[in-house]
Write an enzyme that holds these catalytic residues in place. Structure first.
Site, mmCIF file in Angstrom:
data_model
loop_
_atom_site.group_PDB
_atom_site.id
_atom_site.type_symbol
_atom_site.label_atom_id
_atom_site.label_comp_id
_atom_site.label_asym_id
_atom_site.label_seq_id
_atom_site.Cartn_x
_atom_site.Cartn_y
_atom_site.Cartn_z
ATOM 1 N N PHE A 18 0.933 -1.209 0.089
ATOM 2 C CA PHE A 18 -0.142 0.007 0.003
ATOM 3 C C PHE A 18 0.921 1.180 0.052
ATOM 4 O O PHE A 18 0.887 2.140 -1.119
ATOM 5 C CB PHE A 18 -0.934 -0.065 1.238
ATOM 6 C CG PHE A 18 -1.554 1.231 1.640
ATOM 7 C CD1 PHE A 18 -2.237 2.129 0.809
ATOM 8 C CD2 PHE A 18 -1.409 1.507 2.961
ATOM 9 C CE1 PHE A 18 -2.619 3.432 1.121
ATOM 10 C CE2 PHE A 18 -1.895 2.857 3.296
ATOM 11 C CZ PHE A 18 -2.293 3.621 2.668
ATOM 12 N N ILE A 19 1.711 1.401 1.008
ATOM 13 C CA ILE A 19 2.486 2.679 1.178
ATOM 14 C C ILE A 19 3.716 2.757 0.157
ATOM 15 O O ILE A 19 3.795 3.724 -0.653
ATOM 16 C CB ILE A 19 3.082 2.879 2.489
ATOM 17 C CG1 ILE A 19 1.993 2.984 3.521
ATOM 18 C CG2 ILE A 19 4.125 4.281 2.461
ATOM 19 C CD1 ILE A 19 2.361 2.934 4.875
ATOM 20 N N ASN A 57 7.349 -9.847 -1.881
ATOM 21 C CA ASN A 57 7.078 -11.249 -1.821
ATOM 22 C C ASN A 57 5.586 -11.439 -1.921
ATOM 23 O O ASN A 57 4.921 -12.513 -2.066
ATOM 24 C CB ASN A 57 7.499 -11.877 -0.616
ATOM 25 C CG ASN A 57 6.859 -11.561 0.525
ATOM 26 O OD1 ASN A 57 6.064 -10.698 0.725
ATOM 27 N ND2 ASN A 57 7.088 -12.316 1.659
ATOM 28 N N TYR A 104 4.938 -7.372 17.568
ATOM 29 C CA TYR A 104 5.221 -6.705 16.318
ATOM 30 C C TYR A 104 5.982 -5.260 16.674
ATOM 31 O O TYR A 104 6.849 -5.100 16.234
ATOM 32 C CB TYR A 104 3.898 -6.304 15.705
ATOM 33 C CG TYR A 104 3.815 -5.161 14.561
ATOM 34 C CD1 TYR A 104 4.500 -5.428 13.234
ATOM 35 C CD2 TYR A 104 3.433 -3.987 14.698
ATOM 36 C CE1 TYR A 104 4.561 -4.484 12.402
ATOM 37 C CE2 TYR A 104 3.255 -3.027 13.671
ATOM 38 C CZ TYR A 104 3.927 -3.336 12.625
ATOM 39 O OH TYR A 104 3.951 -2.479 11.479
ATOM 40 N N LYS A 138 9.856 -4.273 15.821
ATOM 41 C CA LYS A 138 10.017 -3.029 15.000
ATOM 42 C C LYS A 138 10.960 -2.335 15.744
ATOM 43 O O LYS A 138 11.952 -1.697 15.331
ATOM 44 C CB LYS A 138 8.730 -2.251 14.794
ATOM 45 C CG LYS A 138 8.093 -2.958 13.698
ATOM 46 C CD LYS A 138 8.865 -3.451 12.297
ATOM 47 C CE LYS A 138 8.735 -2.279 11.209
ATOM 48 N NZ LYS A 138 9.056 -2.406 10.051
#
Ligand code: UDP
Length: 329
Positions: A17-18, A38, A159, A163
């Protein structure tokens, strides 16, 4: 730099998307762009319009393929690293993939960038703040503020931790190896091409509203978020990549305009003229037992403004309108 000063840019996750919006922008600027994706959450459709552009090439593969990544990094001038496992639903359903892609993937990107001394922008997430804003009296989140992450038994925080580790590693490469690195924390980004499939709230609400189906709010809807239009995110990324003072820095990219999820549901309903009911369900039904949400997540963007002179331009109504137009077309 490649021939005649045409910059070659590698975008990991460039079919996402981005990433795909960033690719549009870089090609518009005359860059050569290589995408590696991927297609786990990205779609070739997102970049299909460029398939005959001689400045564009894509590789369908994982960023965990280090020999391939090494080759691609060697051929480019700079790297935007956007490939990641994203979306709360996906993260809850596929925790192993989340950790491996986010931790090992970024490790590969940084190692290759360092081998060839290429500038790299690492996209991180506002999720790394965890529940900090619930705990700090509601002040907008600053890059140098503390994070407050929940227990490791609660899958969601995997998550955030993955990050955060990416950030540590990127900053370590900057300090120790003098690799030119910029770290960006993205807040909830919204716009055309985002699917509701992985949980994201705005495309979900808009799709339901357009079909006059129930809009499902998780919890009591008093939690709030700050949404940024993808075009503003792309502008910020490009400016930060070009700004020498951003090197070695962590920078929030978001729009401080805040709304509760309940009000968001009402606003989407109003803007679509929908007959949808707004239903409230417990978090457990949406994500399984033991799920933790954060109450608020709103960025302090003074650092972004100071470094780039940029503030987001698209307001919440504009953001929602662009998503409505996307799903209607
Ligand atoms: N949410 C919701 N209904 C949905 C999807 C999400 O009420 O169909 C809520 C979710 O629980 C969270 C907020 O909307 O409080 C934003 O969710 P999203 O997954 O878009 O992003 P997050 O900020 O949680 O990463």
């Amino acid at each position: 730099m490649n021939t005649r000063d045409t910059k070659t840019v590698l975008v990991t996750g460039g079919a996402g998307f981005i990433g795909s919006h960033l690719v549009d922008r870089l090609l518009d600027e005359g860059c050569r762009v290589t995408v590696i994706d991927n297609l786990s959450t990205g779609r070739l459709d997102n970049v299909a319009e460029h398939k005959d552009n001689r400045n564009f090439q894509y590789v369908v593969d994982t960023i965990l393929n280090e020999s391939l990544m090494d080759e691609l990094v060697a051929q480019c001038d700079e790297v935007y690293h956007l490939a990641a496992a994203v979306g709360v639903k996906l993260i809850m359903n596929r925790p192993v993939e989340t950790l491996e892609t986010n931790v090992r993937g970024t490790e590969v990107v940084l190692r290759c960038a360092n081998r060839h001394k290429k500038k790299v922008l690492i996209t991180s997430t506002s999720e790394v703040y965890g529940k900090a804003m619930d705990d700090n009296g509601g002040a907008p989140l600053r890059e140098d503020g503390d994070s407050l992450i929940g227990p490791t038994s609660c899958r969601r925080w995997a998550y955030a931790c993955s990050k955060a580790l990416d950030e540590f590693l990127a900053l370590a490469y900057f300090e120790e190896k003098k690799l030119p690195v910029v770290v960006v924390r993205l807040f909830n980004t919204v716009g055309p091409r985002q699917t509701g499939q992985y949980g994201m709230v705005v495309p979900n609400f808009v799709q339901k509203a357009l079909l006059n189906k129930p809009i499902i709010v998780y919890g009591d809807g008093s939690q709030s978020r700050s949404f940024t239009h993808v075009s503003d995110v792309v502008e910020a990324l490009v400016r930060l990549m070009a700004e020498p003072r951003a090197l070695g820095q962590v920078i929030n990219v978001g729009n401080p305009q805040e709304i509760t999820i309940r009000d968001l549901a009402e606003l989407v309903k109003e803007m679509t003229g929908s007959r949808s009911e707004i239903e409230y369900i417990p978090y457990e039904r949406a994500y399984g037992p033991g799920f933790e949400d954060m109450r608020r997540r709103c960025p302090d963007i003074r650092k972004l403004e100071e470094l780039t002179g940029f503030t987001p331009r698209v307001d919440l109504r504009g953001i929602i309108q662009s998503v409505i137009a996307y799903f209607q077309s």
